[in-house]
Every structure is written in C-alpha cells, then in structure tokens.
Design an enzyme around this catalytic site. Structure first.
Site, PDB file in Angstrom:
ATOM      1  N   TYR A  18       0.833  -1.219   0.000  1.00  0.00           N
ATOM      2  CA  TYR A  18       0.000   0.000   0.000  1.00  0.00           C
ATOM      3  C   TYR A  18       0.859   1.257   0.000  1.00  0.00           C
ATOM      4  O   TYR A  18       0.594   2.194   0.743  1.00  0.00           O
ATOM      5  CB  TYR A  18      -0.947  -0.007   1.200  1.00  0.00           C
ATOM      6  CG  TYR A  18      -2.172  -0.858   0.960  1.00  0.00           C
ATOM      7  CD1 TYR A  18      -3.297  -0.301   0.362  1.00  0.00           C
ATOM      8  CD2 TYR A  18      -2.193  -2.201   1.285  1.00  0.00           C
ATOM      9  CE1 TYR A  18      -4.421  -1.069   0.106  1.00  0.00           C
ATOM     10  CE2 TYR A  18      -3.317  -2.983   1.032  1.00  0.00           C
ATOM     11  CZ  TYR A  18      -4.428  -2.417   0.436  1.00  0.00           C
ATOM     12  OH  TYR A  18      -5.533  -3.184   0.173  1.00  0.00           O
ATOM     13  N   TYR A 145     -14.464  -4.520   3.245  1.00  0.00           N
ATOM     14  CA  TYR A 145     -13.079  -4.918   2.915  1.00  0.00           C
ATOM     15  C   TYR A 145     -12.852  -6.308   3.493  1.00  0.00           C
ATOM     16  O   TYR A 145     -13.022  -6.521   4.693  1.00  0.00           O
ATOM     17  CB  TYR A 145     -12.045  -3.946   3.497  1.00  0.00           C
ATOM     18  CG  TYR A 145     -10.642  -4.432   3.220  1.00  0.00           C
ATOM     19  CD1 TYR A 145     -10.060  -4.243   1.960  1.00  0.00           C
ATOM     20  CD2 TYR A 145      -9.911  -5.123   4.182  1.00  0.00           C
ATOM     21  CE1 TYR A 145      -8.791  -4.732   1.682  1.00  0.00           C
ATOM     22  CE2 TYR A 145      -8.645  -5.607   3.911  1.00  0.00           C
ATOM     23  CZ  TYR A 145      -8.086  -5.411   2.659  1.00  0.00           C
ATOM     24  OH  TYR A 145      -6.831  -5.899   2.387  1.00  0.00           O
ATOM     25  N   ASP A 240     -16.809 -11.985   8.940  1.00  0.00           N
ATOM     26  CA  ASP A 240     -15.375 -11.717   8.812  1.00  0.00           C
ATOM     27  C   ASP A 240     -14.950 -10.916  10.042  1.00  0.00           C
ATOM     28  O   ASP A 240     -15.092  -9.693  10.071  1.00  0.00           O
ATOM     29  CB  ASP A 240     -15.103 -10.952   7.519  1.00  0.00           C
ATOM     30  CG  ASP A 240     -13.627 -10.584   7.370  1.00  0.00           C
ATOM     31  OD1 ASP A 240     -12.845 -10.841   8.310  1.00  0.00           O
ATOM     32  OD2 ASP A 240     -13.270 -10.025   6.315  1.00  0.00           O
ATOM     33  N   LYS A 269      -5.461 -11.425  12.072  1.00  0.00           N
ATOM     34  CA  LYS A 269      -4.870 -10.246  12.717  1.00  0.00           C
ATOM     35  C   LYS A 269      -4.425 -10.472  14.169  1.00  0.00           C
ATOM     36  O   LYS A 269      -3.296 -10.853  14.404  1.00  0.00           O
ATOM     37  CB  LYS A 269      -5.807  -9.051  12.584  1.00  0.00           C
ATOM     38  CG  LYS A 269      -5.889  -8.568  11.128  1.00  0.00           C
ATOM     39  CD  LYS A 269      -6.172  -7.095  10.984  1.00  0.00           C
ATOM     40  CE  LYS A 269      -5.925  -6.611   9.563  1.00  0.00           C
ATOM     41  NZ  LYS A 269      -7.107  -6.537   8.712  1.00  0.00           N
TER      42      LYS A 269
HETATM   43  C1  LIG Z   1      -7.224  -6.986   7.266  1.00  0.00           C
HETATM   44  C2  LIG Z   1      -8.493  -7.645   6.930  1.00  0.00           C
HETATM   45  C3  LIG Z   1      -8.545  -8.738   6.065  1.00  0.00           C
HETATM   46  C4  LIG Z   1      -7.319  -9.257   5.354  1.00  0.00           C
HETATM   47  O1  LIG Z   1      -6.384  -9.772   6.244  1.00  0.00           O
HETATM   48  P1  LIG Z   1      -4.847  -9.908   5.795  1.00  0.00           P
HETATM   49  O2  LIG Z   1      -4.219 -10.615   6.934  1.00  0.00           O
HETATM   50  O3  LIG Z   1      -4.345  -8.521   5.594  1.00  0.00           O
HETATM   51  O4  LIG Z   1      -4.848 -10.704   4.525  1.00  0.00           O
HETATM   52  C5  LIG Z   1      -9.762  -9.349   5.854  1.00  0.00           C
HETATM   53  N1  LIG Z   1     -10.875  -8.899   6.454  1.00  0.00           N
HETATM   54  C6  LIG Z   1     -10.871  -7.857   7.286  1.00  0.00           C
HETATM   55  C7  LIG Z   1     -12.136  -7.425   7.946  1.00  0.00           C
HETATM   56  C8  LIG Z   1      -9.688  -7.172   7.539  1.00  0.00           C
HETATM   57  O5  LIG Z   1      -9.680  -6.100   8.344  1.00  0.00           O
END
Ligand SMILES: *Cc1c(COP(=O)(O)O)cnc(C)c1O
Length: 428
Positions: A18, A145, A240, A269
């Site tokens: 990015y 996202y 997610d 994360k």
């Molecule tokens: C950061 C994020 C992702 C992607 O995760 P990466 O480890 O960066 O591939 C997917 N969904 C959400 C909600 C995110 O914040």
C-alpha cells in the site's frame, strides 16, 4: 546496520505494501518494540496508536508470547498438516471452538485474513455443490473490505484498492452499507431473497465495524436481522472478524455483542497477539458434515504449505490465555473509556465530524477539500503525528485510533492531543 545504510538498501530493494514509492515518506526504521512503543534505529520512541495495522493485541514483544514461540521453535517448528497433527494445533482449534460463538466447532487453519476469507467463501460455495444444488451468488456489503487476494477482493467493495482488477473479479450482490441505516440493508436483503434467494450461496459481513472501508460502525439489531434472514433461508452467514476479533469491540468477538452465531467465521490479525501470521475459518458441524462423503470429490481441496504452523499456534495459545485474564477485559474497558473522553473533546472541533466508538476502536472524519481514501489530509496528519512521536495511518479523511490493550490513559490522551493540535494548525 546504520540507519542510512538500512534506508538506502530499503530504497533500492524493497517494495512496500500500500505504498506509492514515488514521493513516499522515508519508512520509519524500527529497531525494536515494547508495549505500546516502537523504538527507531535513530533513537526515537513512537506510540503505536494503530496496533501495527490492527494486529498487536496486548502490546509489542509480550514476554509470555515470545517465550511460547521460543519453546515451540525448539520442539517442533513445522510439519505437514495433511496426514499429521500436533498438540499446538489441536489445542488451538479446541480453544477457538470453546471461545467462539456457540456452535462453531470445526476450525480450518490458514495463513492470514485474506486466506481465512478465501476458505470461508470456498466452503460456502462447495457446501451447496456437495448438497447437489450448486449456487454461485454471494451477497456482500457496500464499503466492505475482506482482503487482497482475488476471492477476497471480489467480495470487497469495488474501490481504489481493487480498480485495476475489477474486470477479473466475480460479481456479487451488493447490500447497502448498514452504517448508513440498517433498514435499507435489510430491505435489500429481503428483496434479494425474494428475487434470487435460490441462487444465494452465502452472505458475508464484517460484523459491527467495516474496517478498511472507513471504520464505519453499525448496530447489533441489524446484524441480528441479517442473521435471522440467513437462518430462515438456510443460507450460510460468513462473519469476517479478522479485524473485530479477539476483544477489539469489547467482547471476544463482535458477533457476541449481537448474540449471533454465524455459520462461518474468519479470524486472523490479533489471533497470535500480533506476533506471527495465522488465519482461521470456523465452521458449524452442519456445514462440515456436507463435506463427509465416500465420494472423494467432496473433499475441501484447499491448504497452504504452512497450514497450522506449530509456532504460530503456540503464539495464539499464549495470546488467548492473556486475553481471557480479567486484567485484559479491564484494560479493554479502560481504553474504551479513554476513547470516549478523547472523542468527546474532539467532537466540539469544527473540523471534526462522525465521532464514533466500538470497544477499543475509535474513529472520526476530518473536514478537507478531498474526500475518501486518497484525501491528502490523512497523510498530513500522519506526518504531523509522527513528528510528535505517534504512529497514525488515517484512511484518507477518516482518522482512527486502535491501540494495543496495554496503552496507558496518558499515552492515549497524548495521541488525542496531537490530533487536536494538528486540527488547530493554520491550514495551508
Ligand atoms: C485486514 C483484513 C482482512 C485481510 O487480512 P490480511 O491478513 O491482511 O490478509 C480481511 N478482512 C478484514 C475485515 C480485515 O480487516
């Protein structure tokens, strides 16, 4: 390595994420980190007010997690996970099933948030295939996202992030962003179920906070209504929780705030406390059972070289143990209270709008001539804050604070103070 040499080699050989390399600010040369702070090779101390892209949970270099990693690395560093198993993975999957919303008992491990989403989408599509009634349509939210791989990009909003690839992404049914009013989202979902309900394979949402799309916050009642619609139509709901998981919104998972159990849940994360990459997709037994067959074509043909890496699993177990301690619950509540004070002070500023808070995540918009992710005001604030020892990375005109749980009230107050001073500067 000397700072100058480090930065010269970085400029020559490294491609950062990015990052527009033309005109990009010099990267911050970080030598080490501890607690809420980064320490640079040139002797600066910087408050990490964004948890290093939302991954650092308790703090940097937490000794309990570092020790668990060292011990595991000397015992079993890696082994193929097809046909083999090991205690760190088994214990982690058992623990995740225990702490997740009730009913999510089956855990598939992968590498990061994007892969956790890819796996969930593939599971949902193959679930229908395995039942002998193939469905291809996924519904997703505007401004969502879900990651940067092709499947995850497809279910994400079409935006500046995906623009170069839009023609290659699969089509999804788009539901209005619930942060702009949940009733429109539910109406659109009802209409979709009425017209294309029999094509719909899954609904995917970021529960309660749309993260990279601008920290847009939405309500529990709408999440519950989406879950009820999915349940009534037997359509898998994918939550997610890659950003919202592991206490970010207060309870361990945002779904808990709404009393919702999704059919599939993605986490990553914060899962290892921010030490190592690891993703997990949790599924209900009912969904898993459709993959059981004498026909080997019903297998989930998905896996990564490092699936269930024992060191990452050991880090995650150590992080979960810390997360469940009463002190961590108290720390999250303390940060939420400190955010509330900080936001209340900022809200009065004429250049600030949309102050909002969900657990340890605080966000607001800064008035500027440009809107959205490319708005220059975000970069200007980032540079201003860095000069004052605070790491911020606004999403264009949306600024957010998402600190590690160890961050002190004083440090968080300092971060808010830096933002206030930026806003009071004479505008160029
Ligand atoms: C950061 C994020 C992702 C992607 O995760 P990466 O480890 O960066 O591939 C997917 N969904 C959400 C909600 C995110 O914040």
């Amino acid at each position: 390595m000397e700072t100058d040499a480090l930065l010269a080699l970085d400029a020559r050989h490294v491609w950062h994420p990015y990052t527009q390399h033309r005109g990009a600010p010099t990267p911050i040369p970080v030598a080490r980190a501890e607690g809420a702070y980064l320490y640079t090779t040139d002797g600066r101390r910087i408050l990490d007010a964004i948890s290093s892209w939302w991954v650092t949970l308790h703090g940097h270099a937490t000794p309990e997690i570092a020790d668990a990693i060292g011990q595991q690395a000397r015992t079993l560093e890696q082994v193929i996970f097809a046909g083999c198993t090991h205690e760190p993975a088994v214990r982690l999957c058992t623990e995740l099933a225990r702490v997740a919303p009730a009913g999510l008992r089956r855990v598939f491990l992968s590498d990061d948030g994007s892969t956790a989403v890819e796996v969930a989408v593939k599971m949902a599509l193959q679930y229908w295939e395995n039942r002998g009634e193939p469905r291809r349509l996924v519904a997703a939210l505007e401004n969502a996202y879900h990651g940067d791989t092709f499947g995850a990009m497809s279910v994400s909003a079409r935006s500046v992030y995906t623009a170069s690839f839009d023609p290659m992404l699969f089509d999804v049914a788009r539901l209005p962003d619930p942060s702009e009013g949940g009733a429109a989202t539910i109406d659109a979902l009802d209409a979709l179920l009425g017209t294309r309900g029999r094509e719909l394979a899954a609904v995917i949402v970021e529960p309660l906070v749309l993260g990279a799309g601008g920290m847009r916050m939405w309500d529990e009642a709408t999440l519950r209504a989406i879950a009820e619609r999915c349940r009534a139509s037997a359509i898998p709901l994918i939550a997610d929780e890659v950003m919202t998981g592991f206490g970010r919104t207060g309870p361990l998972f945002a779904c808990e705030r709404a009393g919702v159990t999704p059919d599939l849940m993605c986490v990553s994360k914060g899962i290892t406390g921010g030490f190592l990459p690891l993703g997990a997709t949790l599924a209900t037994d009912a969904l898993f059972d459709t993959f059981l067959s004498d026909d080997r074509r019903r297998t989930l043909f998905h896996g990564h070289s490092y699936t269930a890496n024992p060191i990452a699993c050991a880090a995650a177990l150590a992080s979960l143990a810390l997360l469940e301690a009463p002190a961590c619950t108290a720390a999250r509540a303390r940060i939420e209270a400190a955010h509330r004070r900080g936001l209340a002070a900022l809200a009065a500023h004429p250049r600030v709008s949309g102050t909002r808070l969900t657990g340890t995540i605080a966000a607001f918009e800064i008035a500027s001539p440009e809107r959205g992710y490319l708005a220059g005001v975000g970069r200007a604030l980032g540079a201003f804050a860095l000069a004052d020892g605070v790491l911020l990375r606004p999403l264009g005109d949306t600024c957010y604070l998402l600190p590690p749980y160890c961050t002190s009230d004083d440090d968080l107050a300092h971060a808010y103070d830096v933002v206030a001073r930026f806003l009071d500067q004479p505008r160029p």
